[in-house]
Write a protein that holds these residues in place. Structure first.
Motif, mmCIF file in Angstrom:
data_model
loop_
_atom_site.group_PDB
_atom_site.id
_atom_site.type_symbol
_atom_site.label_atom_id
_atom_site.label_comp_id
_atom_site.label_asym_id
_atom_site.label_seq_id
_atom_site.Cartn_x
_atom_site.Cartn_y
_atom_site.Cartn_z
ATOM 1 N N SER A 42 0.831 -1.188 0.000
ATOM 2 C CA SER A 42 0.000 0.000 0.000
ATOM 3 C C SER A 42 0.873 1.247 0.000
ATOM 4 C CB SER A 42 -0.897 0.004 1.240
ATOM 5 O OG SER A 42 -1.565 1.237 1.360
ATOM 6 N N VAL A 44 -0.062 3.935 1.301
ATOM 7 C CA VAL A 44 -0.431 4.649 2.515
ATOM 8 C C VAL A 44 0.300 4.025 3.690
ATOM 9 C CG1 VAL A 44 -2.361 5.252 4.024
ATOM 10 C CG2 VAL A 44 -2.711 5.121 1.559
ATOM 11 N N GLY A 47 -0.865 0.904 5.605
ATOM 12 C CA GLY A 47 -1.905 0.301 4.768
ATOM 13 C C GLY A 47 -1.716 -1.166 4.462
ATOM 14 N N ASN A 96 4.683 -2.601 6.473
ATOM 15 C CA ASN A 96 3.788 -1.461 6.265
ATOM 16 C C ASN A 96 2.471 -1.638 7.021
ATOM 17 O OD1 ASN A 96 2.983 1.051 5.336
ATOM 18 N ND2 ASN A 96 2.226 0.274 3.386
ATOM 19 N N ARG A 97 2.544 -2.204 8.193
ATOM 20 C CA ARG A 97 1.375 -2.334 9.071
ATOM 21 C C ARG A 97 1.501 -1.307 10.178
ATOM 22 N NH1 ARG A 97 -2.597 -4.694 6.982
ATOM 23 N NH2 ARG A 97 -2.084 -6.591 5.945
ATOM 24 N N GLU A 98 0.436 -0.617 10.466
ATOM 25 C CA GLU A 98 0.436 0.405 11.520
ATOM 26 C C GLU A 98 0.824 -0.219 12.849
ATOM 27 O OE1 GLU A 98 0.597 4.043 12.591
ATOM 28 O OE2 GLU A 98 -0.421 3.711 10.694
#
Length: 160
Positions: A42, A44, A47, A96-98
């Motif tokens: 992602s 973002v 994301g 890319n994981r919060e």
């Protein structure tokens, strides 16, 4: 008598692991038309990312065969029928994981932290190369496995 029972139990415990080994078939009933995987990320922050796995058969599977899982790159997931002889699987990664892998540095940029997947992968059933997978399926109420080699990788999709 007691000594004979102990010896028998010892003998049986030594051969039991041989029966629990998984047998991988070299033959699958239906020919594969196309098989590939494609990583994505992602655009973002937080994301997510992952790998999508696609397997398309030349003709419909026999009614006696039910696809269950795909084992790929030390992960396993359930396969989903999408129509037109196409099955997909979606492997989600921690990149890319919060909150999982992002660290702020002094210049207000984010860097990816390395992920240690050793614990979750320690029970993986197969030794495979990065371009190999094992298909788990049920045929006539019996679980079977089929190894797939030389799976093509398509270019990564960077979503906006």
């Amino acid at each position: 008598m007691k000594k004979n029972v102990i010896i028998l139990l010892f003998f049986l415990s030594g051969i039991t692991p041989c029966f629990s080994q998984i047998v991988i078939s070299k033959y699958f009933d239906t020919k594969i038309k196309k098989i590939y995987f494609q990583k994505w990320v992602s655009g973002v922050r937080g994301g997510g990312s992952g790998t999508n796995f696609y397997i398309k058969f030349k003709k419909p599977l026999s009614k006696t065969i039910q696809l269950e899982k795909i084992y790929f790159q030390k992960q396993q997931v359930k396969l989903h029928f999408r129509g037109d002889n196409l099955y997909t699987a979606h492997f989600i990664s921690n990149i890319n994981r919060e909150g999982n892998d992002l660290e702020s540095n002094s210049s207000s940029q984010y860097v990816v932290k390395p992920i240690n997947n050793t614990k979750q992968n320690s029970n993986f059933k197969f030794v495979l190369k990065d371009n190999e997978a094992v298909l788990e399926y049920i045929e006539n109420n019996k679980t079977k496995f089929f190894k797939i080699k030389k799976i093509k990788e398509k270019p990564m999709i960077p979503y906006p």
